[in-house]
Design an enzyme around this catalytic site. Sequence first.
Site, PDB file in Angstrom:
ATOM      1  N   ASP A 131     -15.356   3.955  -1.732  1.00  0.00           N
ATOM      2  CA  ASP A 131     -13.908   4.132  -1.843  1.00  0.00           C
ATOM      3  C   ASP A 131     -13.067   2.866  -1.684  1.00  0.00           C
ATOM      4  N   CYS A 185     -14.658  18.819 -20.938  1.00  0.00           N
ATOM      5  CA  CYS A 185     -13.386  19.520 -20.710  1.00  0.00           C
ATOM      6  C   CYS A 185     -13.029  20.383 -21.923  1.00  0.00           C
ATOM      7  N   CYS A 188      -9.671  22.835 -22.705  1.00  0.00           N
ATOM      8  CA  CYS A 188      -9.057  23.299 -21.448  1.00  0.00           C
ATOM      9  C   CYS A 188      -7.941  22.347 -21.006  1.00  0.00           C
ATOM     10  N   CYS A 191      -5.824  22.119 -15.420  1.00  0.00           N
ATOM     11  CA  CYS A 191      -5.396  21.212 -14.338  1.00  0.00           C
ATOM     12  C   CYS A 191      -4.014  20.638 -14.624  1.00  0.00           C
ATOM     13  N   CYS A 195      -0.718  21.436 -11.996  1.00  0.00           N
ATOM     14  CA  CYS A 195      -0.218  20.411 -11.069  1.00  0.00           C
ATOM     15  C   CYS A 195       1.258  20.661 -10.775  1.00  0.00           C
ATOM     16  N   CYS A 211       1.980  12.266  -7.433  1.00  0.00           N
ATOM     17  CA  CYS A 211       0.833  13.056  -6.941  1.00  0.00           C
ATOM     18  C   CYS A 211       0.983  13.335  -5.436  1.00  0.00           C
ATOM     19  N   CYS A 238      -4.229  16.880  -1.714  1.00  0.00           N
ATOM     20  CA  CYS A 238      -4.012  18.056  -2.569  1.00  0.00           C
ATOM     21  C   CYS A 238      -5.273  18.290  -3.386  1.00  0.00           C
ATOM     22  N   CYS A 241      -5.596  20.532  -8.699  1.00  0.00           N
ATOM     23  CA  CYS A 241      -6.149  20.277 -10.042  1.00  0.00           C
ATOM     24  C   CYS A 241      -7.672  20.418 -10.069  1.00  0.00           C
ATOM     25  N   CYS A 245     -10.081  24.189 -11.768  1.00  0.00           N
ATOM     26  CA  CYS A 245     -11.042  23.734 -12.783  1.00  0.00           C
ATOM     27  C   CYS A 245     -12.205  24.719 -12.901  1.00  0.00           C
TER      28      CYS A 245
HETATM   29  C1  B12 Z   1      -6.373   4.924  -5.820  1.00  0.00           C
HETATM   30  C2  B12 Z   1      -7.142   6.198  -5.613  1.00  0.00           C
HETATM   31  C3  B12 Z   1      -6.405   7.383  -5.544  1.00  0.00           C
HETATM   32  C4  B12 Z   1      -4.942   7.462  -5.964  1.00  0.00           C
HETATM   33  C5  B12 Z   1      -4.893   7.452  -7.515  1.00  0.00           C
HETATM   34  C6  B12 Z   1      -5.869   8.456  -8.137  1.00  0.00           C
HETATM   35  C7  B12 Z   1      -6.144   8.253  -9.605  1.00  0.00           C
HETATM   36  N1  B12 Z   1      -6.465   9.323 -10.297  1.00  0.00           N
HETATM   37  O1  B12 Z   1      -6.094   7.153 -10.094  1.00  0.00           O
HETATM   38  C8  B12 Z   1      -4.495   8.785  -5.273  1.00  0.00           C
HETATM   39  C9  B12 Z   1      -3.963   8.482  -3.887  1.00  0.00           C
HETATM   40  C10 B12 Z   1      -3.454   9.605  -6.041  1.00  0.00           C
HETATM   41  C11 B12 Z   1      -5.845   9.500  -5.148  1.00  0.00           C
HETATM   42  C12 B12 Z   1      -5.964  10.866  -5.045  1.00  0.00           C
HETATM   43  C13 B12 Z   1      -7.189  11.519  -4.925  1.00  0.00           C
HETATM   44  N2  B12 Z   1      -8.392  10.940  -4.718  1.00  0.00           N
HETATM   45 CO1  B12 Z   1      -8.709   9.030  -4.841  1.00  0.00          CO
HETATM   46  N3  B12 Z   1      -9.229   7.237  -5.141  1.00  0.00           N
HETATM   47  C14 B12 Z   1      -8.548   6.191  -5.480  1.00  0.00           C
HETATM   48  C15 B12 Z   1      -9.497   4.979  -5.654  1.00  0.00           C
HETATM   49  C16 B12 Z   1      -9.430   4.125  -4.391  1.00  0.00           C
HETATM   50  C17 B12 Z   1      -9.228   4.136  -6.904  1.00  0.00           C
HETATM   51  C18 B12 Z   1      -8.990   4.970  -8.187  1.00  0.00           C
HETATM   52  C19 B12 Z   1      -8.469   4.128  -9.323  1.00  0.00           C
HETATM   53  O2  B12 Z   1      -8.954   3.039  -9.566  1.00  0.00           O
HETATM   54  N4  B12 Z   1      -7.458   4.648 -10.049  1.00  0.00           N
HETATM   55  C20 B12 Z   1      -6.910   4.003 -11.205  1.00  0.00           C
HETATM   56  C21 B12 Z   1      -7.249   4.813 -12.457  1.00  0.00           C
HETATM   57  C22 B12 Z   1      -6.793   4.085 -13.733  1.00  0.00           C
HETATM   58  O3  B12 Z   1      -8.626   4.870 -12.509  1.00  0.00           O
HETATM   59  P1  B12 Z   1      -9.475   6.249 -12.549  1.00  0.00           P
HETATM   60  O4  B12 Z   1      -8.877   7.254 -11.641  1.00  0.00           O
HETATM   61  O5  B12 Z   1     -10.867   5.860 -12.332  1.00  0.00           O
HETATM   62  O6  B12 Z   1      -9.122   6.702 -14.019  1.00  0.00           O
HETATM   63  C23 B12 Z   1      -9.974   6.769 -15.125  1.00  0.00           C
HETATM   64  C24 B12 Z   1      -9.433   7.805 -16.053  1.00  0.00           C
HETATM   65  O7  B12 Z   1      -8.037   7.604 -16.112  1.00  0.00           O
HETATM   66  C25 B12 Z   1     -10.145   7.432 -17.300  1.00  0.00           C
HETATM   67  N5  B12 Z   1      -9.348   7.607 -18.498  1.00  0.00           N
HETATM   68  C26 B12 Z   1      -8.503   6.765 -19.043  1.00  0.00           C
HETATM   69  N6  B12 Z   1      -7.987   7.263 -20.167  1.00  0.00           N
HETATM   70  C27 B12 Z   1      -8.541   8.461 -20.312  1.00  0.00           C
HETATM   71  C28 B12 Z   1      -8.375   9.406 -21.307  1.00  0.00           C
HETATM   72  C29 B12 Z   1      -9.063  10.624 -21.207  1.00  0.00           C
HETATM   73  C30 B12 Z   1      -8.897  11.616 -22.267  1.00  0.00           C
HETATM   74  C31 B12 Z   1      -9.921  10.871 -20.098  1.00  0.00           C
HETATM   75  C32 B12 Z   1     -10.625  12.180 -19.967  1.00  0.00           C
HETATM   76  C33 B12 Z   1     -10.078   9.899 -19.105  1.00  0.00           C
HETATM   77  C34 B12 Z   1      -9.389   8.700 -19.240  1.00  0.00           C
HETATM   78  O8  B12 Z   1     -10.513   6.064 -17.243  1.00  0.00           O
HETATM   79  C35 B12 Z   1      -9.992   5.543 -16.053  1.00  0.00           C
HETATM   80  C36 B12 Z   1     -10.906   4.429 -15.709  1.00  0.00           C
HETATM   81  O9  B12 Z   1     -10.442   3.620 -14.694  1.00  0.00           O
HETATM   82  C37 B12 Z   1     -10.902   5.692  -5.797  1.00  0.00           C
HETATM   83  C38 B12 Z   1     -12.103   4.928  -5.223  1.00  0.00           C
HETATM   84  C39 B12 Z   1     -12.530   3.790  -6.130  1.00  0.00           C
HETATM   85  N7  B12 Z   1     -12.701   2.623  -5.538  1.00  0.00           N
HETATM   86  O10 B12 Z   1     -12.688   3.964  -7.316  1.00  0.00           O
HETATM   87  C40 B12 Z   1     -10.666   7.034  -5.042  1.00  0.00           C
HETATM   88  C41 B12 Z   1     -11.313   8.298  -5.627  1.00  0.00           C
HETATM   89  C42 B12 Z   1     -11.048   8.298  -7.101  1.00  0.00           C
HETATM   90  N8  B12 Z   1     -10.549   9.380  -5.008  1.00  0.00           N
HETATM   91  C43 B12 Z   1     -11.236  10.434  -4.734  1.00  0.00           C
HETATM   92  C44 B12 Z   1     -10.694  11.646  -4.249  1.00  0.00           C
HETATM   93  C45 B12 Z   1     -11.661  12.654  -3.645  1.00  0.00           C
HETATM   94  C46 B12 Z   1      -9.315  11.899  -4.361  1.00  0.00           C
HETATM   95  C47 B12 Z   1      -8.600  13.244  -4.151  1.00  0.00           C
HETATM   96  C48 B12 Z   1      -9.378  14.457  -4.631  1.00  0.00           C
HETATM   97  C49 B12 Z   1      -8.230  13.397  -2.653  1.00  0.00           C
HETATM   98  C50 B12 Z   1      -7.361  14.619  -2.343  1.00  0.00           C
HETATM   99  N9  B12 Z   1      -7.918  15.819  -2.327  1.00  0.00           N
HETATM  100  O11 B12 Z   1      -6.180  14.472  -2.108  1.00  0.00           O
HETATM  101  C51 B12 Z   1      -7.307  13.014  -4.978  1.00  0.00           C
HETATM  102  C52 B12 Z   1      -7.512  13.444  -6.441  1.00  0.00           C
HETATM  103  C53 B12 Z   1      -6.285  13.265  -7.278  1.00  0.00           C
HETATM  104  C54 B12 Z   1      -6.663  13.063  -8.744  1.00  0.00           C
HETATM  105  N10 B12 Z   1      -6.472  14.056  -9.580  1.00  0.00           N
HETATM  106  O12 B12 Z   1      -7.162  11.964  -9.053  1.00  0.00           O
HETATM  107  C55 B12 Z   1     -12.690  10.255  -5.110  1.00  0.00           C
HETATM  108  C56 B12 Z   1     -12.937  11.024  -6.410  1.00  0.00           C
HETATM  109  C57 B12 Z   1     -14.285  11.711  -6.511  1.00  0.00           C
HETATM  110  C58 B12 Z   1     -14.411  12.378  -7.870  1.00  0.00           C
HETATM  111  N11 B12 Z   1     -15.158  13.478  -7.910  1.00  0.00           N
HETATM  112  O13 B12 Z   1     -13.890  11.924  -8.870  1.00  0.00           O
HETATM  113  C59 B12 Z   1     -12.799   8.669  -5.245  1.00  0.00           C
HETATM  114  C60 B12 Z   1     -13.785   8.194  -6.311  1.00  0.00           C
HETATM  115  C61 B12 Z   1     -13.207   8.153  -3.852  1.00  0.00           C
HETATM  116  C62 B12 Z   1     -14.697   8.365  -3.561  1.00  0.00           C
HETATM  117  N12 B12 Z   1     -15.408   7.312  -3.171  1.00  0.00           N
HETATM  118  O14 B12 Z   1     -15.240   9.429  -3.683  1.00  0.00           O
HETATM  119  N13 B12 Z   1      -6.879   8.607  -5.180  1.00  0.00           N
HETATM  120  S1  SF4 Z   2      -9.345  22.057 -15.418  1.00  0.00           S
HETATM  121 FE1  SF4 Z   2     -11.329  20.945 -15.363  1.00  0.00          FE
HETATM  122  S2  SF4 Z   2     -12.285  21.429 -17.357  1.00  0.00           S
HETATM  123 FE2  SF4 Z   2     -10.113  21.969 -17.514  1.00  0.00          FE
HETATM  124  S3  SF4 Z   2      -9.190  20.115 -18.404  1.00  0.00           S
HETATM  125 FE3  SF4 Z   2      -8.968  19.981 -16.186  1.00  0.00          FE
HETATM  126  S4  SF4 Z   2     -10.722  18.778 -15.524  1.00  0.00           S
HETATM  127 FE4  SF4 Z   2     -11.180  19.493 -17.595  1.00  0.00          FE
HETATM  128  S1  SF4 Z   3      -3.964  16.215  -6.569  1.00  0.00           S
HETATM  129 FE1  SF4 Z   3      -2.324  17.788  -6.699  1.00  0.00          FE
HETATM  130  S2  SF4 Z   3      -0.450  16.641  -7.149  1.00  0.00           S
HETATM  131 FE2  SF4 Z   3      -2.181  15.250  -7.554  1.00  0.00          FE
HETATM  132  S3  SF4 Z   3      -2.616  15.504  -9.742  1.00  0.00           S
HETATM  133 FE3  SF4 Z   3      -3.914  16.992  -8.681  1.00  0.00          FE
HETATM  134  S4  SF4 Z   3      -2.689  18.893  -8.613  1.00  0.00           S
HETATM  135 FE4  SF4 Z   3      -1.300  17.218  -9.118  1.00  0.00          FE
END
Ligand code: B12
Ligand code: SF4
Ligand code: SF4
Length: 317
Positions: A131, A185, A188, A191, A195, A211, A238, A241, A245
């Site tokens: 993380d 996905c 679907c 999510c 949200c 978020c 939270c 989402c 799923c």
């Molecule tokens: C910053 C961060 C957050 C931020 C931003 C989250 C985000 N989605 O970016 C906040 C605080 C909001 C957050 C929330 C959560 N987080 Co967080 N977070 C991180 C962290 C430290 C970095 C993520 C990051 O780089 N984000 C920047 C974006 C650009 O990167 P990304 O999320 O990887 O996005 C990818 C997609 O966008 C994809 N993409 C781009 N274009 C497209 C187009 C399509 C069509 C698709 C399908 C995909 C796609 O490519 C991107 C590649 O980078 C990681 C740990 C790590 N070092 O990676 C944990 C991590 C992602 N978090 C985690 C968790 C558990 C959560 C929460 C569930 C916690 C909670 N219950 O509140 C929530 C989930 C919210 C959500 N829907 O993401 C886990 C996720 C595990 C998993 N199964 O994926 C991680 C991996 C930590 C861990 N070691 O387990 N988090």
């Molecule tokens: S709810 Fe799950 S399966 Fe449906 S679009 Fe979101 S991540 Fe994909």
């Molecule tokens: S964690 Fe909650 S607020 Fe954040 S994207 Fe998912 S449903 Fe939305």
Amino acid sequence: MTASEIKAKARELGFDVCGIAPAIDHPELHVFRDWLARGYAGEMAYLHRTAERRADVRHVVPSARTVIMTATVYNTDRPYSTECDDPGCAHIARYAWGDDYHDVIGGRLESLLAWMREASCVPFDARAYVDTGPVQERVYARHAGIGWIGKNTCVISPELGSWVLLGAIICSLPLDVDAPSLDQCGTCTLCIEACPTHAIVAPGVLDSTRCISYLTIELRGDIPAEHRAGVGSHVYGCDICQEVCPWNAVAPRSDDPAWQPRTAWDRVDLLTLAEKKDDELVAALRGSPMRRTKVQGLRRNVAVALENAEGTDEGRG
Ligand code: B12
Ligand code: SF4
Ligand code: SF4
């Protein structure tokens, strides 16, 4: 030491899945810069500071050839927040109910690495992260065959769903790599529709500033007035989402003591949390991932959630 031996050892140490990604220039790694430029990281300054290293694991370990990725199920036997319609319930993200995953998974990754150093007949460079390291864990998890990145941006394993925490070992060994996971996905959009704050601005793109997870965990200071109602009864993180799923409809549960809910957070209501004394909260936060917000941050969130509950008919009763 082969990839299969590493995976077998990972399972023995408590990881549910282990896969291996090549340390190459994956196309998804390039999304990050644009995401930062759009302001979607909000006040998470550490993401800007480490952007250069996050662009490629070879900026962290220059000799890196592979990234060993692990996934660990933390789901436990408790209802989803979407199953509770009482605004007086406090919602705490599932991953935060038990012990701090940084300690638990970090310790297991170090054990795996120590075993690898003993088992390997050649010396190698390696760094383990969970993380907090400068690694885009989801991208490498996808390329290690652990799961695809869903429209909610979470990594979803076809076998385990998305209630998994990721861990990474960047290493210089040329191990056999796995095939990347394919998107499942389909059409679907559950999510995106569920949200409450419309934080998923496009499939796979999350605006953190909207978020609830960011607002209740990462944001310092007051939660902006325009987002307070959206926070609802969430006091830490939270899960909505992921709860909606379909891939989590029959998600496996873990019986690992590390993830079982601590009494202080287990199906707790807002008033009980609000009435807890500082020393009780300090004790409950010890060794918990929720220590990130400290008592002060938790109280801020509970106050907003109570305001929201009082604003509803049920809350007034
Ligand atoms: C910053 C961060 C957050 C931020 C931003 C989250 C985000 N989605 O970016 C906040 C605080 C909001 C957050 C929330 C959560 N987080 Co967080 N977070 C991180 C962290 C430290 C970095 C993520 C990051 O780089 N984000 C920047 C974006 C650009 O990167 P990304 O999320 O990887 O996005 C990818 C997609 O966008 C994809 N993409 C781009 N274009 C497209 C187009 C399509 C069509 C698709 C399908 C995909 C796609 O490519 C991107 C590649 O980078 C990681 C740990 C790590 N070092 O990676 C944990 C991590 C992602 N978090 C985690 C968790 C558990 C959560 C929460 C569930 C916690 C909670 N219950 O509140 C929530 C989930 C919210 C959500 N829907 O993401 C886990 C996720 C595990 C998993 N199964 O994926 C991680 C991996 C930590 C861990 N070691 O387990 N988090
Ligand atoms: S709810 Fe799950 S399966 Fe449906 S679009 Fe979101 S991540 Fe994909
Ligand atoms: S964690 Fe909650 S607020 Fe954040 S994207 Fe998912 S449903 Fe939305």
